[in-house]
Design an enzyme around this catalytic site. Sequence first.
Site, PDB file in Angstrom:
ATOM      1  N   ASP A  70      80.786  40.683  63.763  1.00  0.00           N
ATOM      2  CA  ASP A  70      79.990  39.898  62.670  1.00  0.00           C
ATOM      3  C   ASP A  70      78.246  39.657  62.980  1.00  0.00           C
ATOM      4  O   ASP A  70      78.169  39.753  62.085  1.00  0.00           O
ATOM      5  CB  ASP A  70      81.124  38.993  61.608  1.00  0.00           C
ATOM      6  CG  ASP A  70      82.659  40.532  60.921  1.00  0.00           C
ATOM      7  OD1 ASP A  70      81.332  41.259  60.999  1.00  0.00           O
ATOM      8  OD2 ASP A  70      82.920  39.542  60.573  1.00  0.00           O
ATOM      9  N   HIS A  77      59.524  88.404  64.845  1.00  0.00           N
ATOM     10  CA  HIS A  77      59.608  87.655  66.251  1.00  0.00           C
ATOM     11  C   HIS A  77      59.725  88.066  67.581  1.00  0.00           C
ATOM     12  O   HIS A  77      58.977  87.411  68.133  1.00  0.00           O
ATOM     13  CB  HIS A  77      61.487  87.123  65.807  1.00  0.00           C
ATOM     14  CG  HIS A  77      61.514  86.260  64.812  1.00  0.00           C
ATOM     15  ND1 HIS A  77      60.972  86.614  63.738  1.00  0.00           N
ATOM     16  CD2 HIS A  77      62.342  84.911  64.747  1.00  0.00           C
ATOM     17  CE1 HIS A  77      61.796  85.133  62.763  1.00  0.00           C
ATOM     18  NE2 HIS A  77      62.669  84.560  63.709  1.00  0.00           N
ATOM     19  N   HIS A 137      86.765  39.920  52.400  1.00  0.00           N
ATOM     20  CA  HIS A 137      85.303  40.463  51.930  1.00  0.00           C
ATOM     21  C   HIS A 137      85.412  41.029  50.467  1.00  0.00           C
ATOM     22  O   HIS A 137      84.621  40.957  50.282  1.00  0.00           O
ATOM     23  CB  HIS A 137      84.762  42.103  53.434  1.00  0.00           C
ATOM     24  CG  HIS A 137      83.999  41.332  53.976  1.00  0.00           C
ATOM     25  ND1 HIS A 137      83.128  40.527  53.649  1.00  0.00           N
ATOM     26  CD2 HIS A 137      84.391  40.957  55.526  1.00  0.00           C
ATOM     27  CE1 HIS A 137      83.016  40.554  55.073  1.00  0.00           C
ATOM     28  NE2 HIS A 137      83.385  40.644  56.015  1.00  0.00           N
ATOM     29  N   GLN A 180      89.201  40.146  57.040  1.00  0.00           N
ATOM     30  CA  GLN A 180      88.430  40.958  56.800  1.00  0.00           C
ATOM     31  C   GLN A 180      88.987  41.722  55.214  1.00  0.00           C
ATOM     32  O   GLN A 180      88.437  41.090  54.309  1.00  0.00           O
ATOM     33  CB  GLN A 180      89.073  42.402  57.302  1.00  0.00           C
ATOM     34  CG  GLN A 180      87.999  43.099  58.447  1.00  0.00           C
ATOM     35  CD  GLN A 180      87.081  42.807  58.351  1.00  0.00           C
ATOM     36  OE1 GLN A 180      86.331  43.896  57.785  1.00  0.00           O
ATOM     37  NE2 GLN A 180      86.610  42.122  59.592  1.00  0.00           N
ATOM     38  N   GLU A 205      87.071  51.440  61.046  1.00  0.00           N
ATOM     39  CA  GLU A 205      86.050  50.853  61.466  1.00  0.00           C
ATOM     40  C   GLU A 205      85.899  49.640  62.393  1.00  0.00           C
ATOM     41  O   GLU A 205      85.090  49.246  63.211  1.00  0.00           O
ATOM     42  CB  GLU A 205      85.294  49.551  59.978  1.00  0.00           C
ATOM     43  CG  GLU A 205      84.503  49.296  60.097  1.00  0.00           C
ATOM     44  CD  GLU A 205      83.591  48.747  58.891  1.00  0.00           C
ATOM     45  OE1 GLU A 205      84.588  48.073  57.758  1.00  0.00           O
ATOM     46  OE2 GLU A 205      82.525  48.308  58.810  1.00  0.00           O
ATOM     47  N   HIS A 206      87.068  48.616  62.349  1.00  0.00           N
ATOM     48  CA  HIS A 206      87.760  47.659  63.451  1.00  0.00           C
ATOM     49  C   HIS A 206      88.834  47.672  63.662  1.00  0.00           C
ATOM     50  O   HIS A 206      89.265  47.559  63.592  1.00  0.00           O
ATOM     51  CB  HIS A 206      87.140  45.810  62.761  1.00  0.00           C
ATOM     52  CG  HIS A 206      86.232  45.160  61.994  1.00  0.00           C
ATOM     53  ND1 HIS A 206      85.680  46.067  60.732  1.00  0.00           N
ATOM     54  CD2 HIS A 206      84.051  45.508  62.344  1.00  0.00           C
ATOM     55  CE1 HIS A 206      84.534  46.193  60.436  1.00  0.00           C
ATOM     56  NE2 HIS A 206      83.687  45.258  61.684  1.00  0.00           N
TER      57      HIS A 206
END
Lengths: 433, 433
Positions: free
Chosen positions: A361, A420, A262, A259, A327-328
């Site tokens: 991934d 209505h 990145h 990670q 996230e992961h």
Amino acid sequence: MPVFLDTASPDFETAFADLLSAKREDSPDVDAVVAEIIADVRSRGDAAVIELTAKFDRLELTPDTLAFSAEEVTQAIATVSDEDRASLELAAARIRAYHERQMPQDQEWTDESGATLGWRWSAVSAAGLYVPGGLASYPSSVLMNAIPAKVAGVERLAIAVPTPDGQVNPLVLLAARLSGVDEIYRIGGAQAIAALAYGTETIAPVDKITGPGNAFVAAAKRRVFGKVGIDMIAGPSEILVIADKENDPDWIALDLLSQAEHDESAQSILITDDAGFGRAVAEAVDKRLETLERRAIAGASWRDYGAVIIVRDLDEAAALSNRIAPEHLELCVVDPVALSHQTIHAGAIFLGQYTPEAIGDYVGGPNHVLPTARSARFSSGLSVMDFLKRTTLSRMTPEALRAIGPAAEQLARSESLEAHGLSVGARLKRLNG
Amino acid sequence: MPVFLDTASPDFETAFADLLSAKREDSPDVDAVVAEIIADVRSRGDAAVIELTAKFDRLELTPDTLAFSAEEVTQAIATVSDEDRASLELAAARIRAYHERQMPQDQEWTDESGATLGWRWSAVSAAGLYVPGGLASYPSSVLMNAIPAKVAGVERLAIAVPTPDGQVNPLVLLAARLSGVDEIYRIGGAQAIAALAYGTETIAPVDKITGPGNAFVAAAKRRVFGKVGIDMIAGPSEILVIADKENDPDWIALDLLSQAEHDESAQSILITDDAGFGRAVAEAVDKRLETLERRAIAGASWRDYGAVIIVRDLDEAAALSNRIAPEHLELCVVDPVALSHQTIHAGAIFLGQYTPEAIGDYVGGPNHVLPTARSARFSSGLSVMDFLKRTTLSRMTPEALRAIGPAAEQLARSESLEAHGLSVGARLKRLNG
């Protein structure tokens, strides 16, 4: 050095709260520029897109060359190595198989009142996928966005991928072709988002836009939201690894670094119930950082946002994981399935030490577009659902209207919505008359 | 007078495009004020919320009286008439039964590589529901937002409802109790959204906020999005009725008026294949407008945004319907089921002449929170899905990693993400070593 926290320490709560609230991303404010670009594309169409592409990507286009021709795609793809092609094909097949299982079912039933109720799913008619150019042009992201759209049944799928100085990644074109993409435009930035959302003489507008991009792309997506649907605005990537001491510290170090490499704003966190193992992993990270190609990026991420948290037991690890809502999430423990039932707030869970996050991934099958910045508390990764919408269905018989209509009349009265009530009452009057 | 269009007319396309692009809502720009209010609540918590409530709602609160006590709710509810209570209970039961069927299934399977894949749904832990005060305080909206949340399994559901001058609608409190709402705060506006999103000393933060509100509430929801999840920002209500001449013009007129009476910006459109019937409906609308309680609102909506469109046949009607992508779609034709398979872009479809849209507002079962402003092209009404999120699951065995790991390594190389490849490679090396 990453931070080391210990839940047994008296200042743990303060330090953990700091970790949770650390702001990892300073998006430049490009909103004013983006607003101008969108207005320009809306008013001048192709001409604006072509001018902006010349300016930002140093590429001269015409309405005829805005899109890649099928022949150009075929030629570019021919340069891809057999190994790359086979790997992309494996990935595409596995992603397709996973996402096909996500297709939801229509339902219809008649209840005891005689009312027939249900819903029906249908695909978005046209979708646009943004693919960043240059270094961040990932063929895997093309598969992850395009395949769910096509599995959902999107009829027309257009890609926008900038090709600065005319440079294009053949793997991106191959991924597009493997995914069944219908149109590929060599445009990028806010001008591409505007063209997809509002259309130009050459580019028909779409209903939904997904895919990652830089600050300009993100700002443009926010601005066109409402006119079209958009996916989430993704933040920097994150991983949380929960590992006991029965792991190879080097494997866990590599998972954390995968990670960190990145983005300098990425975040990698290890939670372990063994302080010695935690130190061993940190040492293994340092060792790998000596030789890693992207050591400048990964090193900065690990130094600024990395963390090793020592817990008393795995229950505590699960509780912290739910507060982080990563996230992961890798569960490298003896019984990862049991632990996974406790870690409910996470985008994707990778169970056991033979499931490095990098598998997800590329080739695992589940989507790699996942909620960041703690948003896994309330949102999910990309799926076929993002390209479908649900229409609810109701059909009353005269008997059903007699049975439940009076309650609707009563509630309409209590909400002071006379028409209505009358719309029901006029029918009941005839039925009962 | 509403506009009359005819697809046989040479200027139809221009006129229809104008109708589609008419801007019906001018939201005042309150963003700066809202930003200040949110910052104030974040920094001063209860004190800010209490001051703002005194200022805007002329109501003096303390931390102890921010929430209704159970006793206060019980007392207020005791004033509700038996008819109202029975109607709300019927509505709640039907809405619950419908939404229970929406609960999605978890999945898990092992594929031919030996990889175990799947996903698991889980509920958002805490949700907040905004309920407007005063005239627009609709108990039916409480049911429509709160029941899906509770069906999804949200543990803690808090309502914020302003009570200007201390006035409260007992039906709103009853709807909250019938839905299983856990906390009810007498606060509103941007300060309520800020309190729900960020929390105060008294109000714990939530993960997701839904429910309608004025411009301040909408702007605040946009601002806290990301920190929490939000539902769609709803625009003015719309109805499209497709009706043949086998209908009572007065029934159709009342259906059109039941949207028009909501709001001067609401839009009611009739599409019919019979020009005489179209004129008869327009006359019936005018007649009903003479006596309708909300004739000022409904009349303005019908005059400014109403439309009657004459088509050659129902195929043409379906095609126009898909371009409009209406929030509510009534199909008052001989074979509404057949037509519904053509009208795929719509929030909710009401089939046949005994299904006035008002049934769906209250007691039908499907949700009445639906996509407006053509967003049914890419989005759906509120459902249990809005209170759930999906976590994907992957587990590799050594055999599975051997089978698909090399492709991941290859793709990581082609994306220049070395640590990604190494995290797989280190494991394969051991396995193959």
